[in-house]
Design a protein around this motif. Structure first.
Motif, short mmCIF file in Angstrom:
data_model
loop_
_atom_site.label_atom_id
_atom_site.label_comp_id
_atom_site.label_asym_id
_atom_site.label_seq_id
_atom_site.Cartn_x
_atom_site.Cartn_y
_atom_site.Cartn_z
N ASN A 108 49.31 138.57 40.38
CA ASN A 108 48.59 137.45 39.77
C ASN A 108 49.49 136.70 38.81
OD1 ASN A 108 46.36 138.55 41.08
ND2 ASN A 108 45.58 139.55 39.25
N ALA A 109 49.33 135.38 38.74
CA ALA A 109 50.11 134.60 37.77
C ALA A 109 49.84 135.09 36.36
CB ALA A 109 49.77 133.12 37.90
N ALA A 110 48.58 135.42 36.08
CA ALA A 110 48.20 136.01 34.79
C ALA A 110 47.62 137.39 35.10
CB ALA A 110 47.18 135.14 34.06
N PRO A 111 48.38 138.46 34.88
CA PRO A 111 47.87 139.80 35.20
C PRO A 111 46.57 140.10 34.46
CG PRO A 111 50.23 139.86 34.75
CD PRO A 111 49.76 138.49 34.38
N ILE A 112 45.79 141.00 35.03
CA ILE A 112 44.54 141.43 34.43
C ILE A 112 44.75 141.73 32.95
CG2 ILE A 112 42.83 143.28 34.44
CD1 ILE A 112 42.62 141.31 36.79
N LEU A 113 43.87 141.19 32.09
CA LEU A 113 44.00 141.43 30.66
C LEU A 113 43.68 142.88 30.32
CD1 LEU A 113 44.26 140.53 27.68
CD2 LEU A 113 41.83 139.92 27.77
N ALA A 114 42.57 143.38 30.83
CA ALA A 114 42.15 144.74 30.49
C ALA A 114 41.24 145.27 31.58
CB ALA A 114 41.43 144.77 29.15
N SER A 115 41.16 146.60 31.66
CA SER A 115 40.23 147.27 32.55
C SER A 115 39.39 148.25 31.73
CB SER A 115 40.98 148.04 33.65
OG SER A 115 41.64 147.16 34.53
N ILE A 116 38.17 148.49 32.20
CA ILE A 116 37.29 149.48 31.59
C ILE A 116 36.84 150.44 32.70
CG2 ILE A 116 35.24 149.89 30.19
CD1 ILE A 116 35.33 146.91 29.43
N LEU A 117 37.08 151.71 32.48
CA LEU A 117 36.76 152.75 33.46
C LEU A 117 35.72 153.68 32.87
CD1 LEU A 117 37.96 153.46 36.29
CD2 LEU A 117 39.40 155.14 35.12
N CYS A 118 34.69 153.98 33.66
CA CYS A 118 33.62 154.87 33.21
C CYS A 118 33.51 156.06 34.16
CB CYS A 118 32.29 154.14 33.18
SG CYS A 118 32.19 152.88 31.91
N ALA A 119 33.34 157.25 33.59
CA ALA A 119 33.27 158.48 34.37
C ALA A 119 31.84 158.75 34.81
CB ALA A 119 33.79 159.64 33.53
N LYS A 120 31.64 158.84 36.13
CA LYS A 120 30.33 159.15 36.68
C LYS A 120 30.27 160.57 37.25
CE LYS A 120 28.55 155.15 35.74
NZ LYS A 120 27.50 155.04 34.71
N VAL A 121 31.29 160.96 38.04
CA VAL A 121 31.38 162.31 38.58
C VAL A 121 32.80 162.79 38.36
CG1 VAL A 121 31.16 163.77 40.62
CG2 VAL A 121 29.67 161.78 40.37
N LEU A 122 32.95 164.02 37.83
CA LEU A 122 34.27 164.54 37.49
C LEU A 122 34.72 165.60 38.50
CD1 LEU A 122 33.87 164.94 33.62
CD2 LEU A 122 34.86 163.01 34.89
N SER A 123 36.03 165.73 38.63
CA SER A 123 36.61 166.81 39.42
C SER A 123 36.70 168.06 38.55
CB SER A 123 38.01 166.40 39.89
OG SER A 123 38.66 167.50 40.50
N GLU A 124 36.57 169.23 39.16
CA GLU A 124 36.69 170.47 38.41
C GLU A 124 38.13 170.71 37.96
OE1 GLU A 124 35.02 173.80 40.41
OE2 GLU A 124 32.99 172.96 40.49
N SER A 125 39.09 170.08 38.62
CA SER A 125 40.49 170.23 38.22
C SER A 125 41.20 168.89 38.34
CB SER A 125 41.20 171.27 39.09
OG SER A 125 41.22 170.85 40.45
N GLY A 126 42.19 168.66 37.46
CA GLY A 126 42.93 167.41 37.50
C GLY A 126 42.09 166.22 37.09
N GLY A 127 42.60 165.03 37.38
CA GLY A 127 41.83 163.81 37.14
C GLY A 127 41.97 163.22 35.75
N GLU A 128 42.82 163.82 34.88
CA GLU A 128 43.05 163.19 33.58
C GLU A 128 43.74 161.83 33.80
OE1 GLU A 128 43.37 167.64 33.35
OE2 GLU A 128 44.39 166.07 34.50
N THR A 129 43.43 160.87 32.95
CA THR A 129 44.08 159.57 33.05
C THR A 129 45.07 159.43 31.89
OG1 THR A 129 42.11 158.62 34.08
CG2 THR A 129 43.75 157.08 33.23
#
Length: 277
Positions: A108-129
């Protein structure tokens, strides 16, 4: 004055160079009353955590719209599900590239300013951001390295990101990757604010004008520099958490997790407001 203090955004820093936990409740966030403070705090800290805020999808969209121009991926303006479940087809395949350091919207000419991520279902292992602050990484660079990379440019392409997932693609697959536009971007972004940040990540294919191996060496060195502990924050998710990050001044990645874990996140984005230059 007492009323003004009562309405001030309550937060705490997580690490000296990155991250803040926002302690406002859901009604206060949805009201938009803290929008200007949140935007300023986001630029300062890079990553904002809203612990167990538990936004519904509609609330997440509404909250995003209080902060700037909403940039939906879907025509119905709904949230974007993020999953590597094989049932997701090509979209899930592309999402696997998020296991590696990147920023969004390089094309994009102007990259995304920000993202918002919400956790709905988690993995029992891994998945840290994980996140790293590329403003802070630039500011702390040795002067000799700053002089070396000043004015240099790198080519960014989907092929760079996807090759980490599929190192030996078929020619047909490669052609699909090459359908996505590539861009030549500066290694250092001088923002309108006057601050500078590094522009690196797994979409960077090569540094223009450099020997391929020397280019690779420089990009690996810059990635390791930017992702070292002092610029880094890893978020271990609880269900209902929301995390917002400044896509123009951070890199992010998710730690690997089983594809059949059922892990599901939903995401919204704020449209870019500044060309990358």
């Amino acid at each position: 004055m007492a009323s003004e203090a009562a309405n001030r955004l309550d937060h705490r820093a997580i690490k000296p160079a990155i991250g803040a936990e926002v302690l406002a409740d859901k009604p206060a966030l949805l009201s938009g009353g803290h929008a200007a403070e949140l935007r300023a705090l986001l630029e300062e800290r890079g990553v904002l955590i809203f612990p167990r805020i538990d936004f519904s999808e509609a609330e997440l969209v509404a909250f995003t719209k209080t902060l700037g121009t909403y940039a939906p991926d879907r025509d119905d303006e709904g949230v974007t599900p993020i999953s590597i479940d094989p049932a997701g087809g090509r979209s899930a395949d592309y999402t696997r590239a998020s296991f590696f350091w990147h920023f969004d919207g390089y094309m994009n000419a102007a990259p995304i300013l920000a993202s918002i991520l919400c956790a709905k279902v988690l993995s029992e292992s891994g998945g840290e951001t994980e996140f790293c602050n590329t403003y802070a990484a630039w500011e702390a660079l040795p002067e000799a390295r700053k002089r070396q990379i000043a004015g240099l440019q790198a080519v960014h392409a989907m092929a760079g990101a996807q090759r980490a997932v599929d190192p030996e693609p078929s020619y047909e697959t490669l052609q699909q990757w090459l359908e996505v536009p590539r861009r030549t971007l500066p290694l250092v972004w001088t923002h309108r604010s006057g601050r500078r940040s590094l522009v690196i990540g797994n979409t960077a294919v090569n540094v223009v004008g450099m020997d391929p191996l020397e280019s690779f060496e420089l990009l690996v060195w810059l990635r390791e520099w930017a992702t070292q502990e002092r610029f880094h924050y890893a978020h271990s998710w609880s269900r209902g958490d929301a995390v917002m990050w400044d896509n123009t001044g951070t890199l992010h990645r998710v730690r690997p997790y089983p594809a059949d874990s059922g892990r599901l996140m939903v995401r919204t984005k704020l449209a870019g407001e500044e060309p990358l230059g």
